[in-house]
Enzyme design. Structure first.
Site, PDB file in Angstrom:
ATOM      1  N   ASP A 231      -4.230  -1.320   9.992  1.00  0.00           N
ATOM      2  CA  ASP A 231      -5.232  -2.064   9.222  1.00  0.00           C
ATOM      3  C   ASP A 231      -4.761  -3.476   8.883  1.00  0.00           C
ATOM      4  OD1 ASP A 231      -6.296   0.464   9.304  1.00  0.00           O
ATOM      5  OD2 ASP A 231      -5.829   0.944   7.228  1.00  0.00           O
TER       6      ASP A 231
ATOM      7  N   TYR B  91      -4.168  13.022   5.036  1.00  0.00           N
ATOM      8  CA  TYR B  91      -3.561  12.005   5.901  1.00  0.00           C
ATOM      9  C   TYR B  91      -2.044  12.207   5.980  1.00  0.00           C
ATOM     10  CZ  TYR B  91      -2.521   7.342   7.736  1.00  0.00           C
ATOM     11  OH  TYR B  91      -2.065   6.293   8.500  1.00  0.00           O
TER      12      TYR B  91
ATOM     13  N   GLU C  55       0.820  -1.214   0.000  1.00  0.00           N
ATOM     14  CA  GLU C  55       0.000   0.000   0.000  1.00  0.00           C
ATOM     15  C   GLU C  55       0.853   1.262   0.000  1.00  0.00           C
ATOM     16  OE1 GLU C  55      -3.562   0.165   2.296  1.00  0.00           O
ATOM     17  OE2 GLU C  55      -3.577  -1.998   2.580  1.00  0.00           O
TER      18      GLU C  55
HETATM   19  C1  GLA Z   1      -5.982   4.664   8.162  1.00  0.00           C
HETATM   20  C2  GLA Z   1      -4.561   4.113   8.045  1.00  0.00           C
HETATM   21  C3  GLA Z   1      -4.125   3.481   9.368  1.00  0.00           C
HETATM   22  C4  GLA Z   1      -4.344   4.432  10.540  1.00  0.00           C
HETATM   23  C5  GLA Z   1      -5.762   5.007  10.491  1.00  0.00           C
HETATM   24  C6  GLA Z   1      -5.985   6.058  11.531  1.00  0.00           C
HETATM   25  O1  GLA Z   1      -6.896   3.634   8.331  1.00  0.00           O
HETATM   26  O2  GLA Z   1      -4.526   3.134   7.037  1.00  0.00           O
HETATM   27  O3  GLA Z   1      -2.766   3.088   9.282  1.00  0.00           O
HETATM   28  O4  GLA Z   1      -3.385   5.435  10.554  1.00  0.00           O
HETATM   29  O5  GLA Z   1      -6.058   5.574   9.233  1.00  0.00           O
HETATM   30  O6  GLA Z   1      -5.968   5.481  12.787  1.00  0.00           O
END
Ligand code: GLA
Length: 377
Positions: free
Chosen positions: A156, A220, A144
């Site tokens: 995740d 993000y 990813e």
């Molecule tokens: C997404 C990212 C995770 C984490 C969350 C926030 O899902 O893939 O790695 O940082 O956001 O907790």
């Protein structure tokens, strides 16, 4: 062909803590991506998806790296996993991958990690059986990060691989990364904590706002950079190393200080919730901590949206014990902890609030802690 499945996740608490070396507490969802796979006689990877019936992607194993920018976006997840196995020196031959995803896309429920992890466990079983779970998680994450270009943390993929039915997974990301990757038996870095809502006549409701989010976009990555900058200002390797909000006074800039405050208080919330569940407390006692987590994501980390805030407010107004947005934010879903006999009232309240505000009708479903990735046949 044989079939492997990997689930999406919701994080009970611990958002935007993973890339700060902190703590998370996810459960796996009963929604999975299926990957049917078989070895091919040639050295080609063929990928099809039931969600993309008109596209067949066929790439030589040896060409995966150079083909990255030419293949369709959705196929970068499975192809990225194959490419990462190859990059690490595993002997991967030709393979057919047939995908079918039931995790809603862009809902903050980790459909992308479910996809990468389903492919990763299929490839491990077919070509590289000695790969330990920890390396498998790193492979799915690297796919990813590097092949798709989404700068996610480990939450995740760890949830999808390590979660077990009936439990929340407590994960200390720093220890997990530091401990040798061949040791899957370590129980310090991760711990299965019983999460039994039915016994307390509770349910966990997911409210998908239908407003998709995209981690390849800038919000993000910007939050990650702000956290790294705040840690650097404080002279610590990561915000995990800050254990009091008072220490943040040394950060001059208000935005950086609030970003850091979210991470510091969120790590504390994970430890609080994990301890209450470990002690077998009534899960209603974690409700207010979840709601505080939402306020922190909304006000300090600024990753919530009006629809997420509306879902949380409506759920709480209709009697939920706690509610918060889940995942990276900027769209996606909310979880609400509700008495079983008030679930319908909470759903109705959220629908009414959305209709009044002119938001699209949300999708709602009740979830419980399901199994992590496994072979299904
Ligand atoms: C997404 C990212 C995770 C984490 C969350 C926030 O899902 O893939 O790695 O940082 O956001 O907790």
């Amino acid at each position: 062909m044989r079939t492997w499945v990997a689930p999406g996740r919701v994080n009970i608490i611990g958002e935007h803590t993973d890339y700060n070396d902190g703590f998370v507490l996810p459960i796996a969802l009963p929604l999975v991506v299926e990957c049917a796979a078989r070895v091919r006689a040639d050295a080609m990877v063929r990928v099809v998806s039931r969600q993309r019936p008109d596209e067949t992607v066929l790439v030589a194993v040896a060409e995966l790296a150079v083909e990255r920018d030419r293949v369709p976006g959705w196929s970068r997840y499975p192809l990225g996993v194959v490419a990462e196995f190859v990059r690490r020196g595993h002997a991967i031959g030709g393979v057919d991958l047939e995908l079918d995803g039931a995790v809603p896309i862009g809902a903050g429920l980790s459909s992308s990690a479910a996809l990468s992890c389903a492919v990763a466990i299929a490839l491990r079983d077919l070509f590289a059986p000695t790969v330990a779970d920890r390396e498998l998680i790193e492979i799915a994450r690297a796919a990813e990060n590097d092949y798709v270009g989404a700068p996610t943390g480990l939450l995740d993929q760890s949830a999808s691989i390590l979660c077990t039915a009936g439990h929340a997974l407590f994960l200390d990301i720093r220890r997990f990364v530091e401990i040798g990757r061949d040791d899957d038996t370590n129980t310090v870095a991760h711990e299965q904590i019983p999460f039994d809502l039915a016994r307390f006549e509770l349910e966990l409701l997911v409210i998908d706002t239908g407003q998709p989010h995209e981690h390849v976009d800038g919000g993000y990555a910007e939050r990650r950079a702000q956290c790294e900058a705040a840690a650097a200002q404080l002279g610590v390797p990561a915000l995990r190393d800050v254990d009091s909000v008072a220490a943040l006074d040394r950060i001059a800039d208000d935005v950086s200080r609030r970003r850091a405050r979210h991470v510091v208080t969120e790590n504390a919330r994970v430890l609080t919730v994990a301890q209450r569940l470990r002690d077998g407390a009534d899960p209603r006692t974690i409700g207010s901590v979840l709601t505080e987590g939402h306020a922190s994501l909304r006000d300090d980390f600024e990753v919530s949206t009006p629809a997420l805030d509306a879902a949380v407010a409506a759920a709480l107004g209709a009697g939920a014990h706690g509610a918060r947005m889940v995942g990276g934010g900027f769209g996606g879903s909310v979880i609400a902890l509700v008495d079983r006999d008030s679930t319908d009232a909470v759903v109705a309240a959220v629908r009414n609030r959305f209709a009044d505000a002119g938001f699209a009708e949300p999708r709602t479903f009740v979830v419980g802690p399901a199994a992590g990735a496994h072979r299904a046949d």
